[in-house]
Design an enzyme around this catalytic site. Structure first.
Site, PDB file in Angstrom:
ATOM      1  N   ASP A  24       8.706  80.649  58.330  1.00 54.13           N
ATOM      2  CA  ASP A  24       7.264  81.032  59.040  1.00 54.13           C
ATOM      3  C   ASP A  24       6.389  81.182  58.133  1.00 54.13           C
ATOM      4  O   ASP A  24       6.472  80.165  56.603  1.00 54.13           O
ATOM      5  CB  ASP A  24       7.676  82.581  59.694  1.00 54.13           C
ATOM      6  CG  ASP A  24       7.182  81.710  61.183  1.00 54.13           C
ATOM      7  OD1 ASP A  24       5.915  81.436  61.286  1.00 54.13           O
ATOM      8  OD2 ASP A  24       7.800  82.344  61.719  1.00 54.13           O
ATOM      9  N   GLY A  80       8.247  75.778  66.403  1.00 52.20           N
ATOM     10  CA  GLY A  80       7.971  75.065  67.510  1.00 52.20           C
ATOM     11  C   GLY A  80       7.069  75.119  67.966  1.00 52.20           C
ATOM     12  O   GLY A  80       6.026  76.314  68.169  1.00 52.20           O
ATOM     13  N   SER A 122      14.567  73.063  74.352  1.00 55.03           N
ATOM     14  CA  SER A 122      13.932  73.050  75.444  1.00 55.03           C
ATOM     15  C   SER A 122      14.805  73.719  77.431  1.00 55.03           C
ATOM     16  O   SER A 122      15.198  71.976  76.641  1.00 55.03           O
ATOM     17  CB  SER A 122      12.202  73.198  75.696  1.00 55.03           C
ATOM     18  OG  SER A 122      11.423  73.483  76.904  1.00 55.03           O
ATOM     19  N   TYR A 128       5.197  68.360  74.448  1.00 54.61           N
ATOM     20  CA  TYR A 128       6.477  68.948  73.770  1.00 54.61           C
ATOM     21  C   TYR A 128       8.039  68.760  74.746  1.00 54.61           C
ATOM     22  O   TYR A 128       8.826  68.235  73.785  1.00 54.61           O
ATOM     23  CB  TYR A 128       5.680  70.023  74.420  1.00 54.61           C
ATOM     24  CG  TYR A 128       6.855  71.231  74.834  1.00 54.61           C
ATOM     25  CD1 TYR A 128       7.338  72.198  73.776  1.00 54.61           C
ATOM     26  CD2 TYR A 128       7.248  71.739  75.740  1.00 54.61           C
ATOM     27  CE1 TYR A 128       7.700  73.020  73.553  1.00 54.61           C
ATOM     28  CE2 TYR A 128       8.711  72.337  76.121  1.00 54.61           C
ATOM     29  CZ  TYR A 128       8.791  73.472  74.459  1.00 54.61           C
ATOM     30  OH  TYR A 128       9.357  74.451  74.817  1.00 54.61           O
ATOM     31  N   LYS A 176      11.318  67.692  71.756  1.00 54.15           N
ATOM     32  CA  LYS A 176      12.749  68.803  72.702  1.00 54.15           C
ATOM     33  C   LYS A 176      13.745  67.434  73.049  1.00 54.15           C
ATOM     34  O   LYS A 176      14.366  67.977  73.236  1.00 54.15           O
ATOM     35  CB  LYS A 176      12.619  69.240  74.280  1.00 54.15           C
ATOM     36  CG  LYS A 176      11.058  70.544  72.869  1.00 54.15           C
ATOM     37  CD  LYS A 176      11.813  71.197  72.176  1.00 54.15           C
ATOM     38  CE  LYS A 176      11.255  72.441  71.593  1.00 54.15           C
ATOM     39  NZ  LYS A 176      11.378  73.212  70.714  1.00 54.15           N
TER      40      LYS A 176
END
Length: 257
Positions: A32, A71, A114, A155, A159
């Site tokens: 991260d 993400g 997603s 987005y 995905k």
């Protein structure tokens, strides 16, 4: 003790997954931008390369699992970073870590997609096609010049392409003995969702988008499914996308599945 690598481990679904897997006795190597064993910025090629090198140095004997949670959402200021993190931050890591996973015990990987991945058709989506071709600069340019819909395109498009990328790897990964699946979360109570709610462009529509179950998911509810997919109990689940959205997709697309 098994070793599982988790990207996006500091917050949200990644943090919840870390908690569940650590409680089950697994050793976690987190990636991260903060609060992780490997600090890396997956929005850049250099950051991804360094993350891969650092993780492999910590997993020299192999790894048993991989969970790719990192993400960014549609409200991200630099929209190019959405496609870089969501797509390349997953595909480059999964490809680089496959040899290490092949050395693991009952290895498995889960990639966070997603429910929005179904909002675009892959073969009619120039962004997804650019991503699949590895054209990162082109993909970034597409979303950065898409106007008001740039965030949603970045987005959902990233995905969508990510889910396709996982499905297209199912044959090779299965032959390698490594299970690979995605989950498709709906609205989940994470910092990413809160940022969307606070954005004047998306907040109202997100707030009105209530699943049939009448509430949003908790990160722990995603983590429990991820833990199952990583476990021997899911030994024949491979190449699948598990939708965890409280019924939203069924309501919106009852005849498409």
């Amino acid at each position: 003790m098994s070793i599982i690598v988790i990207s996006g481990c500091a917050t949200g679904i990644g943090a919840a997954t870390r908690k569940v897997l650590e409680a089950a006795g697994h050793q976690i190597v987190g990636i991260d931008i903060r609060d992780a064993e490997v600090i890396a910025d997956l929005s850049t090629a250099e950051g991804r390369k360094q993350a891969i090198a650092d993780v492999l140095a910590k997993c020299s004997k192999g790894m048993d699992g991989l969970v790719l949670c990192a993400g960014l959402g549609p409200q991200t200021k630099v929209l190019g970073n959405v496609v870089s993190v969501n797509y390349f931050g997953a595909t480059e890591l999964m490809d680089a870590f496959l040899p290490a996973l092949k050395k693991g015990h009952q290895p498995a990987a889960v990639v966070i997609s997603s429910v929005a991945s179904a909002h675009l058709a892959f073969d009619k989506n120039p962004l997804a096609l650019a991503l699949e071709a590895g054209e990162e600069a082109k993909a970034r340019a597409i979303v950065e010049h898409a106007g008001e819909q740039g965030g949603n395109l970045a987005y959902a498009g990233s995905k969508n392409a990510l889910t396709v990328a996982v499905r297209k790897r199912a044959a090779a990964w299965g032959e390698a003995g490594v299970r690979l699946n995605t989950i498709a979360p709906g609205a989940t109570e994470t910092p990413l969702l809160q940022a969307g709610l606070q954005d004047p462009r998306y907040g109202e529509s997100i707030a009105k988008f209530v699943p049939p179950m009448g509430r949003r998911a908790e990160p722990s509810e995603m983590a429990s499914v991820i833990a199952f997919l990583m476990s021997p109990a899911a030994s024949y689940v491979h190449g699948a996308q598990i939708v965890i959205d409280g019924g939203i997709d069924a309501v919106m697309r009852p005849t498409q599945f």
